[in-house]
Write an enzyme that holds these catalytic residues in place. Structure first.
Site, PDB file in Angstrom:
ATOM      1  CG  ASN A  12      -1.681   1.249   1.420  1.00  0.00           C
ATOM      2  OD1 ASN A  12      -1.797   2.055   0.505  1.00  0.00           O
ATOM      3  ND2 ASN A  12      -2.237   1.438   2.613  1.00  0.00           N
ATOM      4  CD1 TRP A  13       3.734   1.215  -2.673  1.00  0.00           C
ATOM      5  CD2 TRP A  13       4.176   2.619  -4.357  1.00  0.00           C
ATOM      6  NE1 TRP A  13       4.782   0.689  -3.389  1.00  0.00           N
ATOM      7  CE2 TRP A  13       5.067   1.533  -4.437  1.00  0.00           C
ATOM      8  CE3 TRP A  13       4.261   3.619  -5.319  1.00  0.00           C
ATOM      9  CZ2 TRP A  13       6.042   1.431  -5.436  1.00  0.00           C
ATOM     10  CZ3 TRP A  13       5.231   3.519  -6.310  1.00  0.00           C
ATOM     11  CH2 TRP A  13       6.112   2.433  -6.364  1.00  0.00           C
ATOM     12  CE  LYS A  14       0.212   3.500   4.834  1.00  0.00           C
ATOM     13  NZ  LYS A  14       0.012   3.665   6.242  1.00  0.00           N
ATOM     14  CG  HIS A  99      -5.770   1.758   5.185  1.00  0.00           C
ATOM     15  ND1 HIS A  99      -5.359   2.697   6.103  1.00  0.00           N
ATOM     16  CD2 HIS A  99      -4.721   0.919   4.991  1.00  0.00           C
ATOM     17  CE1 HIS A  99      -4.104   2.442   6.440  1.00  0.00           C
ATOM     18  NE2 HIS A  99      -3.693   1.368   5.784  1.00  0.00           N
ATOM     19  CD  GLU A 101      -3.063   5.467   6.793  1.00  0.00           C
ATOM     20  OE1 GLU A 101      -3.021   5.572   5.547  1.00  0.00           O
ATOM     21  OE2 GLU A 101      -2.143   4.944   7.462  1.00  0.00           O
ATOM     22  CD  GLU A 169      -3.394  -2.753   7.326  1.00  0.00           C
ATOM     23  OE1 GLU A 169      -2.294  -3.016   6.835  1.00  0.00           O
ATOM     24  OE2 GLU A 169      -3.980  -1.682   7.137  1.00  0.00           O
ATOM     25  N   GLY A 175       2.560   1.924  10.725  1.00  0.00           N
ATOM     26  CA  GLY A 175       3.549   2.999  10.601  1.00  0.00           C
ATOM     27  C   GLY A 175       4.272   3.343  11.893  1.00  0.00           C
ATOM     28  CB  SER A 215       5.197  -2.165  11.971  1.00  0.00           C
ATOM     29  OG  SER A 215       4.775  -0.833  12.242  1.00  0.00           O
ATOM     30  N   GLY A 236       2.855  -1.309   4.217  1.00  0.00           N
ATOM     31  CA  GLY A 236       2.870   0.106   3.865  1.00  0.00           C
ATOM     32  C   GLY A 236       4.286   0.557   3.532  1.00  0.00           C
ATOM     33  N   GLY A 237       4.944   1.180   4.500  1.00  0.00           N
ATOM     34  CA  GLY A 237       6.260   1.797   4.277  1.00  0.00           C
ATOM     35  C   GLY A 237       7.268   0.890   3.581  1.00  0.00           C
TER      36      GLY A 237
HETATM   37  C1  PEP Z   1      -0.706   0.074   6.017  1.00  0.00           C
HETATM   38  O1  PEP Z   1      -0.802   1.263   5.862  1.00  0.00           O
HETATM   39  O2  PEP Z   1      -1.596  -0.670   5.561  1.00  0.00           O
HETATM   40  C2  PEP Z   1       0.452  -0.446   6.741  1.00  0.00           C
HETATM   41  C3  PEP Z   1       0.403  -1.674   7.153  1.00  0.00           C
HETATM   42  O3  PEP Z   1       1.504   0.415   6.946  1.00  0.00           O
HETATM   43  P1  PEP Z   1       2.947   0.056   7.588  1.00  0.00           P
HETATM   44  O4  PEP Z   1       3.408  -1.242   6.965  1.00  0.00           O
HETATM   45  O5  PEP Z   1       3.822   1.207   7.181  1.00  0.00           O
HETATM   46  O6  PEP Z   1       2.748  -0.068   9.046  1.00  0.00           O
END
Ligand code: PEP
Length: 253
Positions: A12-14, A99, A101, A169, A175, A215, A236-237
């Site tokens: 997920n590049w957000k 998600h 967010e 999640e 994050g 994470s 994500g990251g």
């Molecule tokens: C996400 O945004 O779905 C996520 C899991 O982010 P991260 O891996 O950066 O915690």
């Protein structure tokens, strides 16, 4: 006999990435060999602006693309929104719905997430429905209850097990570099599978891929992905850099 679904590693590049970032996905495509492709499905969900170019560039690599959100309606006066059919037209095969967010920053309820997920199915996209507790809910011992309630409220009626993906999640793990203990992840994933069984029947529930997200990085992916009922990761990251994302895919496969 229990069927184990093929794992899925989804990035997920957000709100990150411009055209120059396609270098990273080119590298991912080159780094994914035939043996890995057989073992793991791989997906990147870039911002909508990159979806078409990325989908075209990834043809033949075994990496699919997806949207990060869609509107519940097929078309109309919804400035700034994107429909599921538009994502499909740009090359997407999946779309993330609900998600945290979106739930937090855009006030999306489970009813909204359910409508968006149904719209995704209508456009022949696979929704990746995100559920997870906040830190306050975790501390209050409500994790399983919260996750089950979000699942019940977000899952489209009559969906088959292989038409949908669930991503657990924990909001406090996204994050932050923090992750639940492996025992906690295993407990929540088992509860999700059981609840899916109640909602769609055991045989269908066994086909649902339940991803863990929050994470995930190369150093913890192997342990998390080896847990029962963990069928891949939503990343994500660590999905922004080819080297890290490929290391996670290798840990899963
Ligand atoms: C996400 O945004 O779905 C996520 C899991 O982010 P991260 O891996 O950066 O915690």
């Amino acid at each position: 006999m229990t069927v184990t679904p093929k794992p899925l590693v989804a990035g997920n590049w957000k709100m990150n990435g411009v055209r120059a970032s396609l270098q990273q996905t080119d590298e991912m495509g080159r780094g994914l060999d035939a043996a890995m492709r057989r073992k793991v499905d791989v997906l990147i969900c870039p911002p909508s602006t990159l979806l078409h170019a990325m989908s075209a560039a990834l043809i033949g690599t075994g990496i699919a693309t997806g949207g990060q959100d869609c509107h519940a309606e097929a078309a109309g006066a919804f400035t700034g929104d994107v429909s599921a059919a538009m994502l499909a037209d740009a090359g997407a095969r999946y779309v993330i719905t609900g998600h945290s967010e979106r739930r937090t920053l855009h006030g999306e309820t489970s009813a909204v997430v359910k409508a968006k997920s149904a719209a995704a199915l209508g456009a022949l996209l696979t929704p990746i429905i995100c559920i997870g507790e906040t830190n306050a809910e975790r501390v209050a011992g409500k994790t399983i209850a919260v996750v089950k309630k979000q699942l019940r409220g977000s899952l489209p009626d009559g969906v088959a097990g292989d038409e949908v993906v669930i991503a657990y999640e924990p909001v406090w793990a996204i994050g932050t570099g923090k992750t639940p203990t492996p025992a906690d992840v295993a407990e929540v994933h088992a509860a999700i599978r059981t609840e899916l069984g109640r909602l769609m029947g055991k045989a269908e529930a066994a086909k649902v891929r339940i991803l863990y997200g929050g994470s995930v990085k190369p150093s913890n992916a192997g342990e998390l992905m080896g847990l029962p009922h963990v069928d891949g990761a939503l990343v994500g990251g660590a999905s922004l850099k080819a080297e890290d994302f490929l290391a996670i895919i290798r840990a899963v496969g």
